[in-house]
Design an enzyme around this catalytic site. Structure first.
Site, PDB file in Angstrom:
ATOM      1  N   GLY A 176       0.829  -1.197   0.000  1.00  0.00           N
ATOM      2  CA  GLY A 176       0.000   0.000   0.000  1.00  0.00           C
ATOM      3  C   GLY A 176       0.864   1.248   0.000  1.00  0.00           C
ATOM      4  O   GLY A 176       2.093   1.175  -0.032  1.00  0.00           O
TER       5      GLY A 176
ATOM      6  N   LYS B 255       4.101  -0.073 -10.080  1.00  0.00           N
ATOM      7  CA  LYS B 255       4.041   1.370  -9.797  1.00  0.00           C
ATOM      8  C   LYS B 255       5.426   1.979  -9.681  1.00  0.00           C
ATOM      9  O   LYS B 255       5.609   3.174  -9.902  1.00  0.00           O
ATOM     10  CB  LYS B 255       3.193   1.636  -8.550  1.00  0.00           C
ATOM     11  CG  LYS B 255       3.646   0.929  -7.284  1.00  0.00           C
ATOM     12  CD  LYS B 255       4.698   1.678  -6.500  1.00  0.00           C
ATOM     13  CE  LYS B 255       5.192   0.883  -5.312  1.00  0.00           C
ATOM     14  NZ  LYS B 255       6.233   1.587  -4.565  1.00  0.00           N
TER      15      LYS B 255
ATOM     16  N   THR C 113       4.095   7.116  -4.512  1.00  0.00           N
ATOM     17  CA  THR C 113       5.434   6.858  -5.042  1.00  0.00           C
ATOM     18  C   THR C 113       5.812   7.853  -6.134  1.00  0.00           C
ATOM     19  O   THR C 113       6.990   8.189  -6.297  1.00  0.00           O
ATOM     20  CB  THR C 113       5.525   5.419  -5.601  1.00  0.00           C
ATOM     21  OG1 THR C 113       5.015   4.509  -4.629  1.00  0.00           O
ATOM     22  CG2 THR C 113       6.953   5.038  -5.915  1.00  0.00           C
TER      23      THR C 113
ATOM     24  N   SER D  78      10.505   8.764  -2.324  1.00  0.00           N
ATOM     25  CA  SER D  78      10.605   7.656  -3.271  1.00  0.00           C
ATOM     26  C   SER D  78      11.939   7.669  -4.014  1.00  0.00           C
ATOM     27  O   SER D  78      12.246   8.607  -4.751  1.00  0.00           O
ATOM     28  CB  SER D  78       9.454   7.731  -4.284  1.00  0.00           C
ATOM     29  OG  SER D  78       9.692   6.870  -5.377  1.00  0.00           O
TER      30      SER D  78
END
Length: 334
Positions: A132, A187, A244, A250
């Site tokens: 998540g 992702k 992200t 990130s």
């Protein structure tokens, strides 16, 4: 309950803190004895600066700490999951619940990481994927966070939900481990792409376009591989994609920015000082898309930038000048 987190990166450490806060007997394992000793003495992980490790948290480099564990969290980088799983196997029991929190796809085999763990642990216990929108830096300071515990076995998913859930860490359950793991891996590639756009000077409109159309690509591939469409619009999908692609926490986003600014791919990877999972996932996604016959133009372009020397300045014009399509029907105009 006895819990062991295998992997002392930022995310593994943050999850160990959650388990400690929930009153579980928790051990954090590091493959590096020197790092384990330093953390045990200073009560801090350099990857989570300013966050004190609770006195109740045991830190070790001795894998025998897994003996008798009810809950084991697998948190190494994706490239180390197979080797780590092999080393964990002798200590696991049928009643142990094994949780994978690494985000990636294994190179060459293109297996999801739960599949890698199942292979190396000889299917001895249930495997759950926890994923998540969850930066370790924010979980470490107890910021409200939501994740999904995914497993076809509902009892195993609920066991993980109960182990982690508290006033700042909310956990949902899902049966769709395929979709949750694929979303977690894919992702990272999109975050690299968004970083490249930012490095090139493109702003919010471009990033929103990229994220939305990339999610359409990820959903197509995810469904083809057995995932559920709704998963990609949930926490493990769109939620993790947003966090992200938009945060400087990130590494994938930051590495992309450097590439967009003119650094070579290798220079950008080296500058992060840690694994950039999107780099490895880009190759796996490209292979999966080709194997399954799924059209993924954004992911194809980032693969060409990372592995085939495509110039980043050529990416946006190439994508913007593609054939006209209908957004809902996903096909070219006739």
């Amino acid at each position: 309950m006895k819990a062991v987190v295998v992997g002392s990166g930022g995310w593994g450490t943050a999850l160990a803190l959650v388990l400690c806060d929930n009153g579980h007997e928790t051990t954090l394992w590091s493959h590096n004895p020197a790092k384990a000793d330093a953390m045990a003495k200073t009560r801090e992980n350099p990857l989570l600066k300013g966050v004190r490790l609770p006195d109740a948290l045991c830190v070790t480099s001795d894998l025998s700490c897994l003996k008798g564990a009810d809950l084991v969290i697998s948190a190494p980088p994706s490239f180390a999951v197979r080797d780590t799983g092999r080393k964990m196997a002798p200590y696991l029991r049928p009643e142990t619940v094994l949780v994978t929190v690494s985000k990636g796809i294994e190179r060459d085999t293109n297996l999801r990481l739960s599949q890698v763990l199942q292979e190396e642990t000889h299917y001895i216990c249930k495997v759950v994927a926890l994923s998540g929108p969850s930066h370790a830096e924010e979980v470490g300071i107890r910021m409200p966070t939501g994740c999904v515990a995914a497993c076809p076995d509902r009892d195993a998913a609920r066991f993980v939900q109960d182990a982690f859930m508290n006033e700042y860490f909310r956990v949902y359950t899902s049966y769709d481990i395929i979709g949750v793991e694929l979303a977690a891996a894919l992702k990272n590639v999109v975050a690299l792409s968004c970083g490249i756009c930012a490095g090139l000077g493109y702003q919010d409109n471009t990033k929103a376009l990229l994220m939305t159309r990339a999610m359409a690509e990820l959903t197509r591939l995810g469904e083809r591989l057995g995932g559920t469409r709704r998963t990609f619009g949930g926490l493990a999908g769109m939620g993790d994609l947003i966090v992200t692609c938009t945060s400087m926490h990130s590494r994938n986003n930051r590495a992309g920015i450097l590439i967009g600014q003119g650094k070579s791919v290798q220079e950008a990877m080296d500058a992060m000082g840690a694994v950039v999972e999107g780099y490895y996932a880009a190759e796996s996604i490209h292979q999966l898309a080709q194997r399954e016959g799924v059209d993924m133009p954004i992911c194809k372009c980032i693969y060409q930038v990372l592995y085939q020397g495509m110039k980043v300045r050529d990416v946006v014009p190439q994508l913007m000048n593609r054939a006209k399509k209908d957004e809902l029907l996903e096909r070219e105009w006739l």
